[in-house]
Design a protein around this motif. Structure first.
Motif, PDB file in Angstrom:
ATOM      1  N   VAL A 107      -6.602   2.631  -7.865  1.00  0.00           N
ATOM      2  CA  VAL A 107      -6.119   1.372  -8.347  1.00  0.00           C
ATOM      3  C   VAL A 107      -5.681  -0.076  -7.523  1.00  0.00           C
ATOM      4  N   LEU A 108      -6.050   0.140  -6.339  1.00  0.00           N
ATOM      5  CA  LEU A 108      -6.022  -1.152  -5.443  1.00  0.00           C
ATOM      6  C   LEU A 108      -7.414  -1.582  -5.100  1.00  0.00           C
ATOM      7  N   ASN A 109      -8.401  -0.836  -5.475  1.00  0.00           N
ATOM      8  CA  ASN A 109      -9.868  -1.240  -5.439  1.00  0.00           C
ATOM      9  C   ASN A 109     -10.091  -1.094  -3.943  1.00  0.00           C
ATOM     10  N   LYS A 110      -9.443  -0.349  -3.297  1.00  0.00           N
ATOM     11  CA  LYS A 110      -9.846  -0.257  -1.660  1.00  0.00           C
ATOM     12  C   LYS A 110     -10.230   1.307  -1.298  1.00  0.00           C
ATOM     13  N   SER A 111     -10.692   1.352  -0.307  1.00  0.00           N
ATOM     14  CA  SER A 111     -11.332   2.605   0.415  1.00  0.00           C
ATOM     15  C   SER A 111     -10.100   3.408   0.642  1.00  0.00           C
ATOM     16  N   GLN A 112     -10.245   4.914   0.653  1.00  0.00           N
ATOM     17  CA  GLN A 112      -9.179   5.700   0.913  1.00  0.00           C
ATOM     18  C   GLN A 112      -8.783   5.653   2.265  1.00  0.00           C
ATOM     19  N   SER A 113      -9.773   5.497   3.316  1.00  0.00           N
ATOM     20  CA  SER A 113      -9.675   5.498   4.469  1.00  0.00           C
ATOM     21  C   SER A 113      -8.463   4.106   5.364  1.00  0.00           C
ATOM     22  N   SER A 114      -8.988   3.081   4.329  1.00  0.00           N
ATOM     23  CA  SER A 114      -8.161   1.854   4.729  1.00  0.00           C
ATOM     24  C   SER A 114      -6.678   1.756   4.233  1.00  0.00           C
ATOM     25  N   LEU A 115      -6.362   2.660   3.666  1.00  0.00           N
ATOM     26  CA  LEU A 115      -5.157   3.134   2.931  1.00  0.00           C
ATOM     27  C   LEU A 115      -4.285   3.926   4.036  1.00  0.00           C
ATOM     28  N   ASN A 116      -5.131   4.967   4.247  1.00  0.00           N
ATOM     29  CA  ASN A 116      -4.710   5.921   5.222  1.00  0.00           C
ATOM     30  C   ASN A 116      -4.185   4.925   6.557  1.00  0.00           C
ATOM     31  N   HIS A 117      -5.262   4.251   7.050  1.00  0.00           N
ATOM     32  CA  HIS A 117      -5.096   3.589   8.376  1.00  0.00           C
ATOM     33  C   HIS A 117      -3.840   2.527   8.077  1.00  0.00           C
ATOM     34  N   ALA A 118      -3.470   2.008   7.148  1.00  0.00           N
ATOM     35  CA  ALA A 118      -2.461   1.020   6.869  1.00  0.00           C
ATOM     36  C   ALA A 118      -1.170   1.670   6.827  1.00  0.00           C
ATOM     37  N   VAL A 119      -0.977   2.892   6.153  1.00  0.00           N
ATOM     38  CA  VAL A 119       0.281   3.533   6.208  1.00  0.00           C
ATOM     39  C   VAL A 119       0.569   4.230   7.710  1.00  0.00           C
ATOM     40  N   ILE A 124       0.836  -1.069   0.141  1.00  0.00           N
ATOM     41  CA  ILE A 124      -0.058  -0.038   0.069  1.00  0.00           C
ATOM     42  C   ILE A 124       0.710   1.133  -0.080  1.00  0.00           C
ATOM     43  N   PHE A 125       1.826   1.424   0.832  1.00  0.00           N
ATOM     44  CA  PHE A 125       2.831   2.433   0.832  1.00  0.00           C
ATOM     45  C   PHE A 125       3.516   2.583  -0.519  1.00  0.00           C
ATOM     46  N   GLN A 126       3.857   1.622  -1.091  1.00  0.00           N
ATOM     47  CA  GLN A 126       4.380   1.725  -2.445  1.00  0.00           C
ATOM     48  C   GLN A 126       3.318   2.505  -3.437  1.00  0.00           C
ATOM     49  N   ALA A 127       2.157   1.726  -3.426  1.00  0.00           N
ATOM     50  CA  ALA A 127       1.132   2.305  -4.236  1.00  0.00           C
ATOM     51  C   ALA A 127       0.766   3.837  -4.123  1.00  0.00           C
ATOM     52  N   VAL A 128       0.771   4.449  -2.656  1.00  0.00           N
ATOM     53  CA  VAL A 128       0.490   5.663  -2.338  1.00  0.00           C
ATOM     54  C   VAL A 128       1.537   6.547  -3.251  1.00  0.00           C
ATOM     55  N   VAL A 129       2.957   6.076  -3.006  1.00  0.00           N
ATOM     56  CA  VAL A 129       4.036   6.823  -3.550  1.00  0.00           C
ATOM     57  C   VAL A 129       3.981   6.772  -5.077  1.00  0.00           C
ATOM     58  N   ASP A 130       3.764   5.637  -5.707  1.00  0.00           N
ATOM     59  CA  ASP A 130       3.599   5.366  -7.220  1.00  0.00           C
ATOM     60  C   ASP A 130       2.745   6.223  -7.839  1.00  0.00           C
ATOM     61  N   GLN A 131       1.176   6.265  -7.148  1.00  0.00           N
ATOM     62  CA  GLN A 131       0.127   6.904  -7.861  1.00  0.00           C
ATOM     63  C   GLN A 131       0.141   8.514  -7.457  1.00  0.00           C
ATOM     64  N   PHE A 184      13.383   3.736   2.794  1.00  0.00           N
ATOM     65  CA  PHE A 184      12.298   2.337   3.029  1.00  0.00           C
ATOM     66  C   PHE A 184      11.423   1.957   1.746  1.00  0.00           C
ATOM     67  N   LEU A 185      11.447   2.969   0.847  1.00  0.00           N
ATOM     68  CA  LEU A 185      10.660   2.723  -0.419  1.00  0.00           C
ATOM     69  C   LEU A 185      11.788   1.800  -1.220  1.00  0.00           C
ATOM     70  N   ARG A 186      12.844   1.995  -1.276  1.00  0.00           N
ATOM     71  CA  ARG A 186      13.976   1.293  -2.077  1.00  0.00           C
ATOM     72  C   ARG A 186      13.941  -0.225  -1.213  1.00  0.00           C
ATOM     73  N   ARG A 187      13.990  -0.463  -0.216  1.00  0.00           N
ATOM     74  CA  ARG A 187      14.439  -1.762   0.619  1.00  0.00           C
ATOM     75  C   ARG A 187      12.901  -2.243   0.455  1.00  0.00           C
ATOM     76  N   SER A 188      11.976  -1.673   0.427  1.00  0.00           N
ATOM     77  CA  SER A 188      10.478  -2.769   0.498  1.00  0.00           C
ATOM     78  C   SER A 188      10.264  -2.958  -0.813  1.00  0.00           C
ATOM     79  N   ARG A 189      10.706  -2.360  -1.934  1.00  0.00           N
ATOM     80  CA  ARG A 189      10.427  -2.826  -3.340  1.00  0.00           C
ATOM     81  C   ARG A 189      11.111  -4.228  -3.458  1.00  0.00           C
ATOM     82  N   LYS A 190      12.425  -4.318  -2.903  1.00  0.00           N
ATOM     83  CA  LYS A 190      13.124  -5.533  -2.940  1.00  0.00           C
ATOM     84  C   LYS A 190      12.330  -6.647  -2.102  1.00  0.00           C
ATOM     85  N   LEU A 191      11.652  -6.330  -0.902  1.00  0.00           N
ATOM     86  CA  LEU A 191      11.091  -7.245  -0.137  1.00  0.00           C
ATOM     87  C   LEU A 191       9.857  -7.647  -0.746  1.00  0.00           C
TER      88      LEU A 191
END
Length: 299
Positions: free
Chosen positions: A29-41, A13-20, A69-76
């Motif tokens: 894009v993720l077909n999720k609610s904005q509030s769920s993304l806010n909560h996850a990040v 989700i973090f990567q998607a927020v950055v990319d979008q 963290f973005l670079r490391r998380s993409r590898k993960l």
């Protein structure tokens, strides 16, 4: 016991927020609610104790820490994707490892080319490549301890494929007394020290010739001794040709009737059918040895 402070889904989700460029765009894009993304990040940042994003207007921007963290998380997430893909590959019957044994004195350039091509299509299959002397190859075949064996002889009861014929030529150092002769016959060779690629105490049957052989287990050791003027040896022409051209070794002028030849056979020791990875490698081996493109071999 260690417990992770984050989940793969939070990083995705973090990567998607950055990319979008923002939460609203990522939610679409993720077909999720904005509030769920806010909560996850928010939960991700809270668990790490590090700010990753800051929102300015309707856009989310990376903090300096967030860039790391973005670079490391993409590898993960890529590793997770590959791990799950590997599970699908293995479930389809693709072998996780292929065990290959090659007889020490056999030239193998086409084999290396086949492995180079295989590496690009291996889908995670690992290669275990070992070198052995003729007796070792025989033992491996008897125990069915490898997927493929490259040997100078075929074995009864197992599948084999004749790949190529190799001419072995006698060579020595330019400083060796044999190098001064205009012609070398069997009598002259018998009187000299010969370096014989073999294991154990005796040369391979049919290759006896000198009265004073040194048994050498590795090709590298044989070449090192030859260049220092120690004895002579029968070695594959393909192997020694560059050394002859560089004047590191001299090919002895022997009569054609005493030249030695060996065949390279591909042995499939196992009684079970080849898996998909081994079948692919066999196809590539056939191609690089200039054989018809099918997987049939002689039993």
């Amino acid at each position: 016991m260690y417990r992770p402070k984050s989940t793969v889904e939070q990083w995705r989700i973090f990567q998607a927020v950055v990319d979008q460029g923002g939460y609203a765009q990522a939610a679409e894009v993720l077909n999720k609610s904005q509030s769920s993304l806010n909560h996850a990040v928010a939960k991700l940042q809270q668990g790490l104790g590090v700010p990753l994003l800051e929102v300015r207007g309707r856009k989310a921007y990376l903090t300096p820490e967030g860039e790391v963290f973005l670079r490391r998380s993409r590898k993960l997430t890529q590793d997770i994707k590959e791990l799950e893909s590997l599970a699908d590959i293995l479930a389809s019957g693709w072998e996780p490892v292929l065990r290959l044994v090659v007889e020490a004195s056999l030239p193998r350039q086409p084999f290396y080319q086949a492995l180079a091509d295989f590496s690009k299509r291996s889908r995670g299959c690992r290669i275990h490549l070992l070198e052995a002397q003729p007796a070792g190859c025989k033992a491996v075949v008897a125990k069915q301890a490898a997927d493929m064996v490259f040997a100078s002889r075929a074995f009864s009861g197992v599948t084999s494929l004749a790949l190529t014929t190799t001419v072995y030529v006698p060579v020595c150092a330019p400083s060796h007394p044999l190098a001064t002769l205009d012609e070398v016959g069997t009598h002259e060779l018998e009187a000299e020290l010969e370096l014989v690629l073999a294991e154990g105490n005796e040369p391979e049957a049919g290759w006896e010739g000198t009265t004073q052989p040194w048994i050498i287990n590795h090709l590298h050791d044989t070449l090192s001794l030859l260049r220092r003027g120690v004895g002579f040896a029968w070695l594959p022409h393909e192997v020694v040709a560059p050394l002859i051209e560089a004047d590191s070794l001299t090919r002895l002028p022997v009569a054609s009737q005493i030249l030695r030849k060996r065949f390279t056979h591909l042995i499939l020791p196992r009684t079970t059918p080849l898996g998909p990875a081994a079948s692919l490698l066999l196809t590539l081996i056939r191609h690089h040895y200039g054989l018809p493109d099918d997987n049939r071999a002689d039993a």
